[in-house]
Design a protein around this motif. Structure first.
Motif, PDB file in Angstrom:
ATOM      1  N   SER A 184       0.796  -1.229   0.000  1.00  0.00           N
ATOM      2  CA  SER A 184       0.000   0.000   0.000  1.00  0.00           C
ATOM      3  C   SER A 184       0.827   1.276   0.000  1.00  0.00           C
ATOM      4  O   SER A 184       0.292   2.352  -0.289  1.00  0.00           O
ATOM      5  CB  SER A 184      -0.922   0.004   1.227  1.00  0.00           C
ATOM      6  OG  SER A 184      -0.167  -0.177   2.412  1.00  0.00           O
TER       7      SER A 184
ATOM      8  N   ARG B 154       0.858   4.781  -2.597  1.00  0.00           N
ATOM      9  CA  ARG B 154      -0.312   4.790  -3.461  1.00  0.00           C
ATOM     10  C   ARG B 154      -1.318   5.824  -2.996  1.00  0.00           C
ATOM     11  O   ARG B 154      -1.396   6.163  -1.818  1.00  0.00           O
ATOM     12  CB  ARG B 154      -0.957   3.405  -3.494  1.00  0.00           C
ATOM     13  CG  ARG B 154      -0.036   2.338  -4.088  1.00  0.00           C
ATOM     14  CD  ARG B 154      -0.585   0.948  -3.880  1.00  0.00           C
ATOM     15  NE  ARG B 154      -1.914   0.801  -4.467  1.00  0.00           N
ATOM     16  CZ  ARG B 154      -2.706  -0.228  -4.230  1.00  0.00           C
ATOM     17  NH1 ARG B 154      -2.313  -1.187  -3.415  1.00  0.00           N
ATOM     18  NH2 ARG B 154      -3.903  -0.293  -4.807  1.00  0.00           N
TER      19      ARG B 154
ATOM     20  N   SER C  15      -6.774   4.613  -5.327  1.00  0.00           N
ATOM     21  CA  SER C  15      -6.314   3.257  -5.607  1.00  0.00           C
ATOM     22  C   SER C  15      -6.534   2.347  -4.403  1.00  0.00           C
ATOM     23  O   SER C  15      -6.962   1.187  -4.539  1.00  0.00           O
ATOM     24  CB  SER C  15      -4.832   3.282  -5.980  1.00  0.00           C
ATOM     25  OG  SER C  15      -4.323   1.975  -6.139  1.00  0.00           O
ATOM     26  N   LEU C  16      -6.275   2.861  -3.208  1.00  0.00           N
ATOM     27  CA  LEU C  16      -6.476   2.072  -1.991  1.00  0.00           C
ATOM     28  C   LEU C  16      -7.950   1.776  -1.756  1.00  0.00           C
ATOM     29  O   LEU C  16      -8.315   0.673  -1.343  1.00  0.00           O
ATOM     30  CB  LEU C  16      -5.887   2.821  -0.791  1.00  0.00           C
ATOM     31  CG  LEU C  16      -4.366   3.012  -0.810  1.00  0.00           C
ATOM     32  CD1 LEU C  16      -3.932   3.939   0.325  1.00  0.00           C
ATOM     33  CD2 LEU C  16      -3.652   1.661  -0.686  1.00  0.00           C
ATOM     34  N   HIS C  17      -8.813   2.742  -2.025  1.00  0.00           N
ATOM     35  CA  HIS C  17     -10.246   2.513  -1.855  1.00  0.00           C
ATOM     36  C   HIS C  17     -10.756   1.464  -2.838  1.00  0.00           C
ATOM     37  O   HIS C  17     -11.670   0.688  -2.513  1.00  0.00           O
ATOM     38  CB  HIS C  17     -11.015   3.827  -2.038  1.00  0.00           C
ATOM     39  CG  HIS C  17     -10.871   4.757  -0.872  1.00  0.00           C
ATOM     40  ND1 HIS C  17     -10.798   6.126  -1.020  1.00  0.00           N
ATOM     41  CD2 HIS C  17     -10.784   4.512   0.466  1.00  0.00           C
ATOM     42  CE1 HIS C  17     -10.672   6.681   0.180  1.00  0.00           C
ATOM     43  NE2 HIS C  17     -10.656   5.727   1.081  1.00  0.00           N
TER      44      HIS C  17
ATOM     45  N   ASP D 244      -9.019  -1.115  -3.899  1.00  0.00           N
ATOM     46  CA  ASP D 244      -8.627  -2.390  -3.287  1.00  0.00           C
ATOM     47  C   ASP D 244      -9.558  -2.739  -2.134  1.00  0.00           C
ATOM     48  O   ASP D 244      -9.934  -3.901  -1.940  1.00  0.00           O
ATOM     49  CB  ASP D 244      -7.194  -2.306  -2.768  1.00  0.00           C
ATOM     50  CG  ASP D 244      -6.155  -2.510  -3.869  1.00  0.00           C
ATOM     51  OD1 ASP D 244      -6.551  -2.610  -5.046  1.00  0.00           O
ATOM     52  OD2 ASP D 244      -4.954  -2.564  -3.537  1.00  0.00           O
TER      53      ASP D 244
ATOM     54  N   ALA E 173      -1.403  -1.678   8.461  1.00  0.00           N
ATOM     55  CA  ALA E 173      -1.321  -0.609   7.462  1.00  0.00           C
ATOM     56  C   ALA E 173      -0.065   0.224   7.634  1.00  0.00           C
ATOM     57  O   ALA E 173       0.533   0.672   6.645  1.00  0.00           O
ATOM     58  CB  ALA E 173      -2.557   0.286   7.559  1.00  0.00           C
TER      59      ALA E 173
ATOM     60  N   LEU F 170      -3.818  -3.838   1.189  1.00  0.00           N
ATOM     61  CA  LEU F 170      -5.089  -3.488   1.814  1.00  0.00           C
ATOM     62  C   LEU F 170      -5.819  -4.722   2.349  1.00  0.00           C
ATOM     63  O   LEU F 170      -6.318  -4.730   3.479  1.00  0.00           O
ATOM     64  CB  LEU F 170      -5.950  -2.743   0.789  1.00  0.00           C
ATOM     65  CG  LEU F 170      -7.046  -1.801   1.278  1.00  0.00           C
ATOM     66  CD1 LEU F 170      -8.092  -2.458   2.129  1.00  0.00           C
ATOM     67  CD2 LEU F 170      -6.413  -0.610   1.985  1.00  0.00           C
TER      68      LEU F 170
ATOM     69  N   THR G 117      -7.408   2.003   7.697  1.00  0.00           N
ATOM     70  CA  THR G 117      -6.214   1.580   6.971  1.00  0.00           C
ATOM     71  C   THR G 117      -5.717   2.694   6.060  1.00  0.00           C
ATOM     72  O   THR G 117      -4.529   3.043   6.065  1.00  0.00           O
ATOM     73  CB  THR G 117      -6.522   0.313   6.158  1.00  0.00           C
ATOM     74  OG1 THR G 117      -6.743  -0.774   7.049  1.00  0.00           O
ATOM     75  CG2 THR G 117      -5.375  -0.028   5.225  1.00  0.00           C
ATOM     76  N   VAL G 118      -6.614   3.268   5.282  1.00  0.00           N
ATOM     77  CA  VAL G 118      -6.213   4.335   4.369  1.00  0.00           C
ATOM     78  C   VAL G 118      -5.737   5.563   5.152  1.00  0.00           C
ATOM     79  O   VAL G 118      -4.744   6.199   4.783  1.00  0.00           O
ATOM     80  CB  VAL G 118      -7.381   4.699   3.427  1.00  0.00           C
ATOM     81  CG1 VAL G 118      -7.024   5.898   2.557  1.00  0.00           C
ATOM     82  CG2 VAL G 118      -7.742   3.495   2.544  1.00  0.00           C
TER      83      VAL G 118
ATOM     84  N   ILE H  69      -2.217   4.760   6.381  1.00  0.00           N
ATOM     85  CA  ILE H  69      -1.228   4.735   5.298  1.00  0.00           C
ATOM     86  C   ILE H  69      -0.871   6.153   4.871  1.00  0.00           C
ATOM     87  O   ILE H  69       0.311   6.504   4.716  1.00  0.00           O
ATOM     88  CB  ILE H  69      -1.765   3.926   4.101  1.00  0.00           C
ATOM     89  CG1 ILE H  69      -1.866   2.444   4.469  1.00  0.00           C
ATOM     90  CG2 ILE H  69      -0.865   4.106   2.876  1.00  0.00           C
ATOM     91  CD1 ILE H  69      -2.675   1.623   3.479  1.00  0.00           C
ATOM     92  N   THR H  70      -1.891   6.978   4.678  1.00  0.00           N
ATOM     93  CA  THR H  70      -1.637   8.337   4.199  1.00  0.00           C
ATOM     94  C   THR H  70      -0.984   9.215   5.265  1.00  0.00           C
ATOM     95  O   THR H  70      -0.407  10.245   4.939  1.00  0.00           O
ATOM     96  CB  THR H  70      -2.943   8.991   3.716  1.00  0.00           C
ATOM     97  OG1 THR H  70      -3.924   8.933   4.757  1.00  0.00           O
ATOM     98  CG2 THR H  70      -3.478   8.274   2.489  1.00  0.00           C
TER      99      THR H  70
END
Length: 379
Positions: free
Chosen positions: A151, A154, A158-160, A162, A224, A230, A358-359, A362-363
């Protein structure tokens, strides 16, 4: 005789947020009882609050503060996804109970993921039959995790994408036939449930979509933070949810209901409590005045006499009110769903929250890596 304080008085004396007060109650540091003038509210033992306020005034070491944050302590990770405030569950500024009155899980994902359109959880594979469930979910999600892209680096879109595929995999594993209709309708089809039952399933999924930084969400965020795919992050959440102290509570409520049907509610509760087992389906540290998710879901279900008698007996014995786990058991019994439906609904609904966290993790670009306080031998 002990003096008892209202929630507002307790918060004022401690100078803490409501979540912290509820955490103290859950750890047994503050006594709580129903307000005799209004059983819908709770009161807190003044002596316990005074002693705790004195200890807080003395200060604590940084290590003690860090340790206490792990177990229902002060908020430790910044998030804009959800919170529990004054007994209400909030999804990005929206009341989750109000949202559950009309939204689908796909629309709830749009709220939690910050999208302009509902997510799409299409299941490309035929839904697993009744005997699917947990084993199928682990197997199919593990395969998606093994084949997934890391992840890191990205974008959110793109993560959403997945995430939507991973949620669709879970929906299929839990019994939703292939298709692009909202998952609650496909689950209802797979479980041979009518339109009224489908609406109850929809509300349950929305109410379960997120719940602040619970154990499974924290596990997903840890995964994450390493840059795992993901689907692997959702697998970490699923593995954590499978524990009896988390997603396994629904199965325990079903067992308690069976005991109550055979031996009577009072006897069943006495048996559970006499074996020093926490009573499943009742009470929640963040909702001392009652779990609003349970209230909302139970209002859509024609509960049976066994569960109603359990509610009454549990309140007399412990003063605790039903939580979402009892409501899921009522839904399962009322609609004739697979016996493990509480876990399936919990996992599918919460997967949307796992993906949101998770997103966000990651961000943020940070790694979750706490230190241990070593108490073993030294060289």
């Amino acid at each position: 005789m002990s003096e008892w304080l209202s929630r507002e008085e307790a918060l004022e004396r401690l100078k803490v947020r409501a979540q912290t007060l509820y955490a103290y109650v859950s750890r047994g540091r503050i006594g709580m009882r129903p307000d005799r003038a209004d059983p819908r509210r709770s009161q807190y033992r003044a002596d316990d609050i005074a002693a705790l306020a004195t200890r807080r005034a003395r200060g604590r070491s940084p290590s003690a503060i860090a340790e206490s944050a792990i177990a229902w302590g002060e908020p430790s990770i910044t998030t804009s996804i959800s919170t529990v405030l004054h007994g209400r569950l909030i999804y990005r500024g929206q009341d989750a109970v109000a949202l559950s009155g009309h939204a689908t899980l796909e629309e709830t994902a749009a709220v939690l993921w910050g999208l302009s359109e509902p997510a799409a959880f299409a299941s490309p594979l035929p839904g697993a039959p009744h005997q699917g469930g947990r084993a199928a979910a682990f197997a199919q999600l593990a395969l998606a995790a093994a084949e997934g892209r890391p992840s890191l680096g990205r974008g959110a879109a793109s993560l959403h994408a997945d995430a939507a595929r991973a949620v669709g995999v879970l929906a299929s594993a839990f019994g939703a036939p292939a298709g692009s209709e909202p998952v609650h309708r496909r689950l209802a089809q797979g479980w041979s449930v009518d339109a009224g039952g489908a609406e109850a399933i929809r509300r349950a999924l929305v109410l379960l979509a997120d719940h602040e930084l619970n154990a499974s969400t924290f596990a997903a965020r840890v995964a994450a933070s390493t840059g795992a795919p993901l689907a692997a992050c959702l697998l970490a959440g699923l593995a954590t949810l499978s524990g009896p102290r988390h997603g396994g509570a629904g199965e325990a409520v079903m067992q308690l209901a069976e005991d109550a049907a055979r031996h009577g509610a009072d006897a069943a509760i006495r048996r559970w409590l006499s074996h020093d087992r926490p009573l499943p389906g009742f009470g929640h540290p963040l909702y001392p005045d009652g779990d609003p998710r349970a209230v909302a879901l139970l209002a859509t279900i024609d509960g049976d006499d066994t569960l109603r008698s359990l509610e009454n007996a549990a309140f007399v014995a412990t003063g605790a009110r039903p939580n979402i786990d009892l409501a899921l058991a009522a839904l399962t019994r009322g609609l004739g769903l697979p016996s493990d439906a509480p876990f399936r609904l919990f996992a599918l609904g919460r997967s949307v929250g796992w993906a949101a966290h998770t997103v966000e993790q990651i961000t943020s670009g940070s790694v979750i890596r706490p230190r241990g306080r070593y108490e073993g031998l030294l060289p």
